[in-house]
Design a protein around this motif. Structure first.
Motif, mmCIF file in Angstrom:
data_model
loop_
_atom_site.group_PDB
_atom_site.id
_atom_site.type_symbol
_atom_site.label_atom_id
_atom_site.label_comp_id
_atom_site.label_asym_id
_atom_site.label_seq_id
_atom_site.Cartn_x
_atom_site.Cartn_y
_atom_site.Cartn_z
ATOM 1 N N ALA A 369 1.050 -1.154 0.237
ATOM 2 C CA ALA A 369 -0.361 0.086 -0.146
ATOM 3 C C ALA A 369 0.988 0.943 -0.202
ATOM 4 O O ALA A 369 0.634 1.947 -1.206
ATOM 5 C CB ALA A 369 -0.559 0.406 1.359
ATOM 6 N N MET A 370 1.860 1.365 0.742
ATOM 7 C CA MET A 370 2.664 2.438 0.837
ATOM 8 C C MET A 370 3.078 2.520 -0.629
ATOM 9 O O MET A 370 3.913 3.984 -1.017
ATOM 10 C CB MET A 370 3.806 2.520 1.750
ATOM 11 C CG MET A 370 2.957 2.923 3.396
ATOM 12 S SD MET A 370 1.109 4.189 4.037
ATOM 13 C CE MET A 370 2.547 4.923 3.095
ATOM 14 N N VAL A 371 4.200 1.595 -1.091
ATOM 15 C CA VAL A 371 4.917 1.407 -2.152
ATOM 16 C C VAL A 371 3.761 2.071 -3.152
ATOM 17 O O VAL A 371 4.307 3.364 -4.034
ATOM 18 C CB VAL A 371 5.021 0.098 -2.940
ATOM 19 C CG1 VAL A 371 6.104 -0.065 -4.090
ATOM 20 C CG2 VAL A 371 6.570 -0.301 -1.878
ATOM 21 N N ARG A 372 2.560 2.076 -2.879
ATOM 22 C CA ARG A 372 1.056 2.010 -4.006
ATOM 23 C C ARG A 372 1.219 3.668 -3.672
ATOM 24 O O ARG A 372 1.537 4.670 -5.097
ATOM 25 C CB ARG A 372 -0.203 2.166 -4.137
ATOM 26 C CG ARG A 372 0.589 0.579 -4.751
ATOM 27 C CD ARG A 372 0.245 -0.337 -6.164
ATOM 28 N NE ARG A 372 0.486 -1.011 -6.824
ATOM 29 C CZ ARG A 372 2.448 -0.969 -7.655
ATOM 30 N NH1 ARG A 372 3.471 0.239 -7.248
ATOM 31 N NH2 ARG A 372 3.094 -2.435 -7.207
ATOM 32 N N MET A 373 1.413 4.363 -2.835
ATOM 33 C CA MET A 373 1.144 5.415 -2.659
ATOM 34 C C MET A 373 2.012 6.415 -3.222
ATOM 35 O O MET A 373 2.203 7.675 -3.301
ATOM 36 C CB MET A 373 0.895 6.388 -0.767
ATOM 37 C CG MET A 373 -0.584 5.240 -0.530
ATOM 38 S SD MET A 373 -2.069 5.865 -1.212
ATOM 39 C CE MET A 373 -1.763 7.956 -0.914
ATOM 40 N N LEU A 374 3.401 5.605 -2.998
ATOM 41 C CA LEU A 374 4.680 7.100 -3.763
ATOM 42 C C LEU A 374 4.635 7.208 -5.080
ATOM 43 O O LEU A 374 4.797 7.766 -5.663
ATOM 44 C CB LEU A 374 5.818 5.830 -2.926
ATOM 45 C CG LEU A 374 6.844 6.133 -1.643
ATOM 46 C CD1 LEU A 374 7.567 5.002 -1.377
ATOM 47 C CD2 LEU A 374 7.047 7.700 -1.269
#
Lengths: 506, 426
Positions: A369-374
């Motif tokens: 999820a955080m990688v996608r947000m990046l």
């Protein structure tokens, strides 16, 4: 109190211990690392500027991180026996064998994409939790400088090897890195040098080596590119290893950057490093990464800043491209701590995420999820938009990315988890009042004031026009909550602070 | 210092409550809000005044990023030098989709674009480039975006916006689909709205509680405080957050609407589908911008099939769906699409079965208002500039034509100089 219009001092004299207060310590932690919580800040003050900076600069080698879970044999070339099989199958149009090989290749690629996703999440977690923030910050700097994307490499292990090269030399010598990069499998594949031969040299690496990695546009000719491409022929790799293919290499005389001879790739790098433009180019990039969002066009940079960058460039030449002493002088300088340079940079998405984690003591829940947000914020790790890396500064911000930034932080405050049940568990555990000393006994008003000051720095002070306006909005919010200020209201306050436009600054 | 209408205090809620009566409180309300209030009421009238003459003309820019190989896009199959230079990647004559008797043919995977061509909706502008071509992607892209051969300054569309709305920036005059906002649309006062995923084009935490939502609006709508320089990054961030907030509801509502046309499931098609929805939704946007990357084919670009072919198929098929979508709602006549790339590629292929950065290349204008056919001569394959095609048409002529003949703007004021007008728009 206008910001950024005041000219920062050009002084590189060291800041005194007496002048190194909470704002300066906070500034150092954000700019030379990824921020810190109030405890980190007071530790830095106690150390004083010299020791605080030296502690940041004192980094281990690349073996300081654990990479044992990554495998180097997921993507492999066919063995000689397999090549022979494949050749015969093609000749005889043996569709079954061909299909089997195709499947094997696809299986490798699927497995590698899985490992790549793990690699992205792994590095983000390292960035947010490392005990050596400057080492990771410089690793990120080199990643943006020698920008290499999985798209075009399609080998996660090669990207890990490159990442370790950057980590090993994070605050080391630029010349070592530049010699290393022309032997780096990931970049050789990304810039198509791996098949470049004397019959038909590929110009991609030669061009970007000068344009983006060392000299900048205008400091070389199209002819330097064409001859440089010949110098780099035969620089390729096998498996995970660099190899030099003599039979592909063009060893005829070349003329590159004023040097004449049977120049090879290493000689080409040496010729580049002799150019005065090289240190200037690197100094400007370091300055923009660590100090302030100035233009990347030297002509548009204020005089005082030009002086500082010029000094950094001379220091780089003097120290033979050793980056550490240059950074030490910069991080200790009066220029670095000038009020004009406080809140003068827009955080990169990685700084935003890693910084929020460290400065707000958020529990780490990094995964896809955080990688996608990046990605939504415009900085997916190992997938820069192009070989030019990320432009930084105001180019980070548009209507799309500003929402992405606000939403990434909202998601993190909710535990970074999509599953509502997990989110609830997380939310029950995180109390932002514990971040601020004595926060648990504060009124809503006191907490909002202290958190605003911590999260925004000097501009979050109630005496600053921005801080005053923001405090008023938070007070209105707290009024709607009523007299019982508790954990949930504190989470609300923090969600609002992280959504403030100026939270993007450091 | 710089004109900044967001310095004027107002709130979005106030605007929504008062609706069109806003005009009376002109002193405190930015002009763009009054304008859009006006636009909502006068929209139907504006269009029905002069039937058949589209008033609110729209430009859609499709950028093929990475340097599209023009020679394999519009194939000069009648020239033997083409086949000499490209042993393994040339498009065979029998596979090219011939454009009448021009001796040129579209790449076989451009069937979608070819069907539009056959309908008389496509103008192919040959050999577009500029003097002393720059072969760096970044510099050449900047040159195209700024319409300046030094590649510095503001974007050409941004300057057009600045001119159009002097003093009253309208945040949705330019919309870029994607998470990046192109330099071409960056003006002095006007910056484009960009969004990638409409679901994320809002502050999600606001869903948690109404109080948070109100407090968020309060923060984002607070005017830049006195004493904060309008040139500072803080003021820049405040303006951007406000632009996002003001356009969020409108964009999300428009994009939600269903299209009657089936689009291919590709990145470009999805972007164009959203553009069509915004056009249909009656947004005041004059310029939409979409980007497809992946054209930097240094290695293994393929010929009639392969990497470059897949890219072109995506372009052709997406354009076909987009045009029929516009037709279905009668928005085709007021919409023109321009397709360009920062440069073409080297005439000769390289050792990796690909092509290196080149120079001049074709551009395309698409819509019912174009002069269909092929404009300009095909650049010579023997008289080359360091192995690259020489340009015949300056890209700023193309811009001038689009600004002057399509957008009805003063091209000279935008581009700083007069360039000749091409016969590509009726």
């Amino acid at each position: 109190m206008p910001m950024q219009t005041a000219r920062p001092t050009a002084s590189l004299n060291p800041i005194t211990r007496a002048d190194f207060g909470p704002d300066e310590a906070r500034h150092l932690l954000w700019h030379a690392g990824f921020g810190g919580d109030p405890f980190d800040i007071s530790t830095a003050i106690d150390l004083g500027p010299e020791d605080a900076v030296d502690r940041l600069l004192d980094v281990p080698g690349a073996n300081g991180v654990d990479t044992s879970k990554f495998r180097g044999d997921i993507v492999r070339e066919w063995t000689d026996a397999e090549e022979e099989q494949l050749r015969r199958a093609r000749q005889r149009r043996n569709e079954n064998t061909l299909a089997r090989f195709r499947e094997m290749r696809q299986e490798m690629q699927r497995n590698d994409r899985r490992q790549f996703a793990e690699l992205q999440a792994w590095w983000l977690e390292v960035l947010a939790t490392t005990a050596h923030p400057l080492q990771e910050k410089m690793t990120l700097f080199w990643h943006g400088h020698f920008a290499t994307s999985y798209r075009g490499v399609e080998n996660s292990y090669h990207l890990l090897l490159q990442n370790q090269l950057f980590r090993e030399h994070a605050v080391g010598k630029f010349d070592t890195l530049l010699y290393g990069i022309v032997r780096d499998p990931a970049i050789l594949a990304y810039l198509n040098n791996n098949r470049s031969n004397k019959r038909e040299p590929n110009e991609n690496l030669a061009r970007e080596l000068m344009e983006l990695f060392s000299l900048g546009v205008g400091n070389y000719t199209e002819r330097d590119i064409k001859e440089g491409a010949r110098a780099l022929t035969g620089y390729t790799f096998e498996g995970n290893q660099f190899v030099f293919r003599d039979e592909w290499h063009d060893d005829n005389t070349k003329n590159i950057l004023g040097v004449r001879g049977p120049i090879n790739g290493d000689d080409f790098v040496t010729a580049i490093l002799r150019q005065p433009a090289c240190a200037r180019f690197l100094a400007l990039k370091l300055y923009r990464f660590f100090v302030a969002d100035v233009s990347d066009d030297p002509k548009q940079i204020p005089d005082n800043v030009t002086l500082v960058i010029g000094h950094m460039a001379s220091a780089l030449r003097r120290d033979r491209y050793d980056v550490k002493p240059v950074l030490r002088e910069l991080f200790l300088s009066e220029h670095f701590y000038d009020p004009a340079n406080m809140a003068g940079r827009i955080k990169s998405p990685v700084e935003l995420i890693a910084g929020a984690t460290r400065s707000l003591d958020l529990p780490v829940g990094f995964h896809i999820a955080m990688v996608r947000m990046l990605d939504a914020m415009g900085q997916e790790l190992f997938r820069p938009p192009s070989v030019a890396g990320w432009d930084g500064g105001r180019s980070w911000i548009n209507t799309s990315t500003i929402y992405a930034r606000q939403n990434a932080l909202a998601l993190m405050l909710a535990g970074g988890r999509r599953n509502p049940q997990q989110r609830q568990q997380f939310a029950a555990g995180y109390d932002p009042r514990t971040v601020i000393p004595n926060g648990m006994t504060m009124s809503g008003d006191e907490f909002a004031t202290a958190m605003l000051r911590h999260a925004l720095g000097p501009i979050g002070d109630a005496s600053n026009p921005i801080g005053a306006a923001r405090l008023e909005s938070l007070q209105e919010f707290l009024e709607t909550i009523g007299p019982n200020f508790g954990r949930e209201a504190a989470v609300g306050v923090i969600a609002l602070i992280t959504a403030m436009p100026e939270y993007q600054l450091c | 210092m710089s004109c900044d209408c967001h310095d004027t205090p107002f709130t979005r809620r106030l605007f929504l409550q008062r609706g069109v009566t806003l005009a009376s409180s002109a002193a405190t309300i930015p002009l763009f809000l009054q304008r859009s209030a006006f636009a909502m009421t006068n929209w139907d009238m504006a269009l029905s005044f002069q039937p058949g003459v589209p008033e609110e003309r729209i430009l859609v820019v499709v950028q093929l990023a990475g340097g599209n190989d023009g020679l394999n896009t519009v194939v000069p199959y009648s020239l033997s030098q083409y086949y000499d230079a490209r042993r393994s990647i040339a498009i065979p004559e029998r596979e090219a989709l011939a454009l009448g008797s021009t001796g040129l043919g579209f790449h076989p995977k451009l069937a979608g674009l070819k069907s539009l061509y056959d309908e008389g909706l496509v103008s192919v502008v040959q050999g577009v480039g500029y003097p002393n071509p720059n072969r760096s992607h970044f510099k050449s892209m900047d040159i195209w975006h700024t319409a300046d051969t030094a590649g510095t300054g503001r974007g050409w569309l941004g300057r057009y916006f600045d001119n159009e709305c002097s003093g009253s920036p309208q945040p949705d005059i330019g919309v870029a689909v994607g998470s990046e906002a192109p330099l071409a649309m960056q003006g002095k006062q006007v910056r484009p709205v960009s969004f990638d995923n409409p679901d994320a084009f809002t502050w999600r935490a606001a869903e948690a509680h109404e109080r948070l939502s109100d407090a968020y609006d309060d923060i984002v709508e607070t005017p830049v405080p006195a004493g904060v320089s309008p040139d500072s990054s803080a003021a820049f961030l405040m303006r951007t957050a406000l632009d996002a907030r003001v356009t969020s509801d409108q964009v999300r509502r428009a994009v939600e609407s269903r299209s009657s046309v089936n689009y291919p499931r590709t990145e470009l098609a999805n972007q164009l589908r959203m553009v069509a929805a915004m056009i249909r939704g009656g947004m005041a946007t004059r310029v939409y911008y979409v980007t497809l990357s992946g054209f930097d084919t240094h290695a293994g670009q393929g010929a009639a099939n392969g990497r470059h072919a897949n890219q072109l198929a995506q372009v052709g098929d997406a354009m076909r769906a987009f045009v029929s979508d516009l037709k279905a709602t009668g928005d085709d006549a007021r919409t023109m699409t321009m397709i360009f790339s920062e440069f073409g590629r080297r005439v000769s292929q390289n050792a990796s079965g690909g092509t290196d950065h080149g120079a001049a290349a074709p551009a395309f204008l698409i819509g019912p208002m174009v002069h269909p056919g092929v404009l300009g001569n095909h650049p010579s394959l023997t008289d080359l500039d360091q192995g690259d095609l020489k340009y015949g048409i300056d890209f700023r002529s193309l811009y001038t034509t689009v600004l002057d003949r399509w957008m009805g703007a003063d091209a000279r004021a935008v581009l700083g100089r007069r360039y000749s007008i091409l016969k590509v728009i009726r």
